[in-house]
Scaffold this motif. Structure first.
Motif, PDB file in Angstrom:
ATOM      1  N   GLU A   3       6.757  -9.231  -5.433  1.00  0.00           N
ATOM      2  CA  GLU A   3       5.963  -8.421  -5.129  1.00  0.00           C
ATOM      3  C   GLU A   3       4.656  -8.886  -6.137  1.00  0.00           C
ATOM      4  O   GLU A   3       4.791  -9.384  -7.436  1.00  0.00           O
ATOM      5  N   TRP A  11      -1.175  -7.756   2.439  1.00  0.00           N
ATOM      6  CA  TRP A  11      -0.642  -6.547   3.151  1.00  0.00           C
ATOM      7  C   TRP A  11      -1.776  -5.626   3.728  1.00  0.00           C
ATOM      8  O   TRP A  11      -1.907  -5.401   4.798  1.00  0.00           O
ATOM      9  N   HIS A  15      -2.990  -5.342   7.703  1.00  0.00           N
ATOM     10  CA  HIS A  15      -3.233  -4.299   8.331  1.00  0.00           C
ATOM     11  C   HIS A  15      -4.503  -3.518   8.728  1.00  0.00           C
ATOM     12  O   HIS A  15      -4.739  -2.863   9.688  1.00  0.00           O
ATOM     13  N   LYS A  60       8.150  -2.941   9.186  1.00  0.00           N
ATOM     14  CA  LYS A  60       8.705  -3.148   7.855  1.00  0.00           C
ATOM     15  C   LYS A  60       8.005  -2.096   6.668  1.00  0.00           C
ATOM     16  O   LYS A  60       6.654  -1.810   7.121  1.00  0.00           O
ATOM     17  N   ARG A  61       8.446  -2.025   5.634  1.00  0.00           N
ATOM     18  CA  ARG A  61       7.756  -1.614   4.464  1.00  0.00           C
ATOM     19  C   ARG A  61       7.305  -2.684   3.615  1.00  0.00           C
ATOM     20  O   ARG A  61       7.981  -3.703   3.732  1.00  0.00           O
ATOM     21  N   LYS A  62       6.274  -2.461   2.881  1.00  0.00           N
ATOM     22  CA  LYS A  62       5.645  -3.757   1.898  1.00  0.00           C
ATOM     23  C   LYS A  62       6.856  -4.148   1.103  1.00  0.00           C
ATOM     24  O   LYS A  62       6.835  -5.274   1.071  1.00  0.00           O
ATOM     25  N   ASP A  64       9.802  -4.477   1.750  1.00  0.00           N
ATOM     26  CA  ASP A  64      10.996  -5.251   2.234  1.00  0.00           C
ATOM     27  C   ASP A  64      10.653  -6.613   2.970  1.00  0.00           C
ATOM     28  O   ASP A  64      11.438  -7.100   3.755  1.00  0.00           O
TER      29      ASP A  64
END
Length: 105
Positions: A3, A11, A15, A60-62, A64
């Motif tokens: 991360e 990210w 998006h 997905k979530r960031k 993951d």
């Protein structure tokens, strides 16, 4: 997944550029993969690999994300930045295969 600031920026940019939701993208990919004889027997056959990756990332979530997901996001950002907002049929179809419709504001 590591991360970090770059991942956060990627990210957000991914998006921002992917302006189709997962259902719109799925429908587009399936329609693009079908031919006059109909859909192939394998549902993934003929569907753009990068487009499948986008669908995967959208679900997905960031926290993951995997390295593969990050590669997909980079490829999408690079492709959209390279093609810009071209609206000719071929470019638009290629952009839409990764979830970016250049005709949307």
């Amino acid at each position: 997944m590591t991360e970090g600031f770059d991942t956060d920026m990627l990210w957000d940019e991914f998006h921002r550029l992917v302006n189709m939701n997962s259902e719109e993208l799925r429908v587009h990919l399936l329609a693009d993969a079908s031919d006059e004889d109909g859909f192939p027997s394998d549902p993934d056959l003929g569907i753009d690999e990068l487009g499948r990756g986008v669908l995967h990332v959208l679900g997905k979530r960031k926290g993951d994300l995997t390295r593969g997901d990050i590669d997909v996001m980079r490829q999408v950002v690079d492709l959209v930045e390279t093609l810009g907002e071209r609206t000719d049929d071929e470019s638009r179809r290629e952009l839409m295969s990764v979830g970016h419709d250049p005709l949307r504001g």
